[in-house]
Design a protein around this motif. Sequence first.
Motif, mmCIF file in Angstrom:
data_model
loop_
_atom_site.group_PDB
_atom_site.id
_atom_site.type_symbol
_atom_site.label_atom_id
_atom_site.label_comp_id
_atom_site.label_asym_id
_atom_site.label_seq_id
_atom_site.Cartn_x
_atom_site.Cartn_y
_atom_site.Cartn_z
ATOM 1 N N ARG A 128 8.273 9.156 -8.178
ATOM 2 C CA ARG A 128 9.366 8.526 -8.935
ATOM 3 C C ARG A 128 10.340 7.836 -7.988
ATOM 4 N N LEU A 129 10.595 8.464 -6.857
ATOM 5 C CA LEU A 129 11.545 7.900 -5.892
ATOM 6 C C LEU A 129 11.044 6.578 -5.331
ATOM 7 N N VAL A 130 9.787 6.534 -4.918
ATOM 8 C CA VAL A 130 9.271 5.281 -4.365
ATOM 9 C C VAL A 130 9.118 4.239 -5.472
ATOM 10 N N GLY A 131 8.842 4.689 -6.693
ATOM 11 C CA GLY A 131 8.794 3.755 -7.808
ATOM 12 C C GLY A 131 10.137 3.097 -8.048
ATOM 13 N N GLY B 260 -5.186 -14.713 7.941
ATOM 14 C CA GLY B 260 -5.147 -13.282 8.193
ATOM 15 C C GLY B 260 -4.016 -12.598 7.455
ATOM 16 N N TRP B 261 -3.544 -11.493 8.056
ATOM 17 C CA TRP B 261 -2.489 -10.683 7.456
ATOM 18 C C TRP B 261 -1.473 -10.309 8.522
ATOM 19 N N ALA B 262 -0.238 -10.106 8.102
ATOM 20 C CA ALA B 262 0.819 -9.570 8.954
ATOM 21 C C ALA B 262 1.385 -8.319 8.308
ATOM 22 N N CYS B 263 1.757 -7.347 9.120
ATOM 23 C CA CYS B 263 2.391 -6.124 8.622
ATOM 24 C C CYS B 263 3.903 -6.305 8.674
ATOM 25 N N GLU B 264 4.551 -6.236 7.528
ATOM 26 C CA GLU B 264 5.993 -6.409 7.443
ATOM 27 C C GLU B 264 6.741 -5.091 7.293
ATOM 28 N N ARG B 265 6.003 -4.031 7.010
ATOM 29 C CA ARG B 265 6.621 -2.699 6.905
ATOM 30 C C ARG B 265 5.555 -1.652 7.163
ATOM 31 N N TRP B 266 5.944 -0.633 7.921
ATOM 32 C CA TRP B 266 5.069 0.524 8.168
ATOM 33 C C TRP B 266 5.933 1.769 8.026
ATOM 34 N N GLY B 267 5.922 2.368 6.856
ATOM 35 C CA GLY B 267 6.815 3.490 6.608
ATOM 36 C C GLY B 267 8.268 3.044 6.711
ATOM 37 N N ASP B 268 9.017 3.681 7.588
ATOM 38 C CA ASP B 268 10.419 3.322 7.784
ATOM 39 C C ASP B 268 10.615 2.196 8.789
ATOM 40 N N LEU C 206 0.856 -1.186 0.000
ATOM 41 C CA LEU C 206 0.000 0.000 0.000
ATOM 42 C C LEU C 206 0.891 1.233 0.000
ATOM 43 N N VAL C 207 0.708 2.103 -0.994
ATOM 44 C CA VAL C 207 1.541 3.299 -1.129
ATOM 45 C C VAL C 207 0.652 4.527 -1.042
ATOM 46 N N ARG C 208 1.009 5.466 -0.185
ATOM 47 C CA ARG C 208 0.271 6.729 -0.152
ATOM 48 C C ARG C 208 0.703 7.572 -1.351
ATOM 49 N N HIS C 209 -0.232 8.303 -1.903
ATOM 50 C CA HIS C 209 0.055 9.201 -3.031
ATOM 51 C C HIS C 209 1.086 10.266 -2.661
ATOM 52 N N GLY C 210 1.641 10.920 -3.671
ATOM 53 C CA GLY C 210 2.582 12.010 -3.445
ATOM 54 C C GLY C 210 1.894 13.292 -3.000
ATOM 55 N N GLN C 211 2.707 14.270 -2.654
ATOM 56 C CA GLN C 211 2.194 15.552 -2.137
ATOM 57 C C GLN C 211 1.309 16.253 -3.168
ATOM 58 N N ILE D 34 1.269 7.970 8.005
ATOM 59 C CA ILE D 34 2.083 7.617 6.851
ATOM 60 C C ILE D 34 2.341 8.878 6.024
ATOM 61 N N PRO D 35 3.605 9.198 5.716
ATOM 62 C CA PRO D 35 3.897 10.384 4.911
ATOM 63 C C PRO D 35 3.556 10.165 3.443
ATOM 64 N N ASN D 36 3.586 11.233 2.674
ATOM 65 C CA ASN D 36 3.382 11.106 1.240
ATOM 66 C C ASN D 36 4.368 10.105 0.652
ATOM 67 N N CYS D 37 3.840 9.159 -0.118
ATOM 68 C CA CYS D 37 4.591 8.069 -0.749
ATOM 69 C C CYS D 37 5.220 7.114 0.268
ATOM 70 N N GLY D 38 4.731 7.125 1.510
ATOM 71 C CA GLY D 38 5.101 6.095 2.465
ATOM 72 C C GLY D 38 4.420 4.782 2.106
ATOM 73 N N VAL D 39 4.972 3.679 2.607
ATOM 74 C CA VAL D 39 4.518 2.346 2.224
ATOM 75 C C VAL D 39 4.128 1.530 3.457
ATOM 76 N N ILE D 40 2.999 0.838 3.377
ATOM 77 C CA ILE D 40 2.634 -0.208 4.322
ATOM 78 C C ILE D 40 2.654 -1.521 3.542
ATOM 79 N N GLU D 41 3.369 -2.499 4.056
ATOM 80 C CA GLU D 41 3.506 -3.787 3.380
ATOM 81 C C GLU D 41 2.799 -4.863 4.202
ATOM 82 N N LEU D 42 1.817 -5.499 3.588
ATOM 83 C CA LEU D 42 1.046 -6.541 4.244
ATOM 84 C C LEU D 42 1.302 -7.885 3.568
ATOM 85 N N ALA D 43 1.473 -8.924 4.378
ATOM 86 C CA ALA D 43 1.724 -10.272 3.872
ATOM 87 C C ALA D 43 0.653 -11.216 4.386
ATOM 88 N N PRO D 44 0.150 -12.126 3.549
ATOM 89 C CA PRO D 44 -0.777 -13.143 4.043
ATOM 90 C C PRO D 44 -0.136 -13.938 5.172
#
Length: 210
Positions: A39-42, A195-203, A7-12, A181-191
């Motif tokens: 572009r950076l998060v891409g 259920g689901w586990a969160c493997e990344r929340w921003g930094d 999950l990626v938040r949009h840019g500013q 979550i800041p602009n273009c921050g990422v939340i990473e969810l894994a099955p």
Amino acid sequence: MSARLHLVRHGQTPSNVAGALDTALPGAPLTDLGRDQARLVGGELAGSGIRPSVVLSSEAARARETAGLIAGEMGLPTQAVPGVHEVQAGRYEMRTGAEALLAYNRVVRDWLELGDLDSRLPDGESALDVQDRAMPLITELRESYLDNAVDVVLVVHGTLMRMLAVFAGAVPSQWALDNRIPNCGVIELAPDGRGWACERWGDHLGRPGY
């Protein structure tokens, strides 16, 4: 490593700069900084080794534009999908100032800290409304992509993506409330089982809050 939902938040946007509650479709485009953030998060995602087949986004202009720039870095097509726009501000739409922001944040606090999922702004949405429109897509993405070992990149919105992580049972409510979550921050969810586990929340890497 199993396939994951990124999950990626949009840019500013100009609305972010002005502090405006810009939640209705189509919403504002990106600023120049927002395009650079996308572009950076891409580039980061492209270099991470994930293998999505498409970059998905909400129908909001800022999410579509962010997805297009991410996709350009990854050499992928894009697709906008319904149901994952930002939590609606109702009568506070496009208002600025402390009163409007406090009112919006108070509803999110009611949901995440007090468990009052029926709380809403006037003409806005409850947490149950958001869950009903957004979570079916998350289930569909899991079944159509992740269960077939295909990663998913979905560009959405700050409050929505925090709520999705809570609805999925991937993070505690208080963690989601306290960690925006800041602009273009990422939340990473894994099955994780059913259920689901969160493997990344921003930094923050690893499973936050547990």
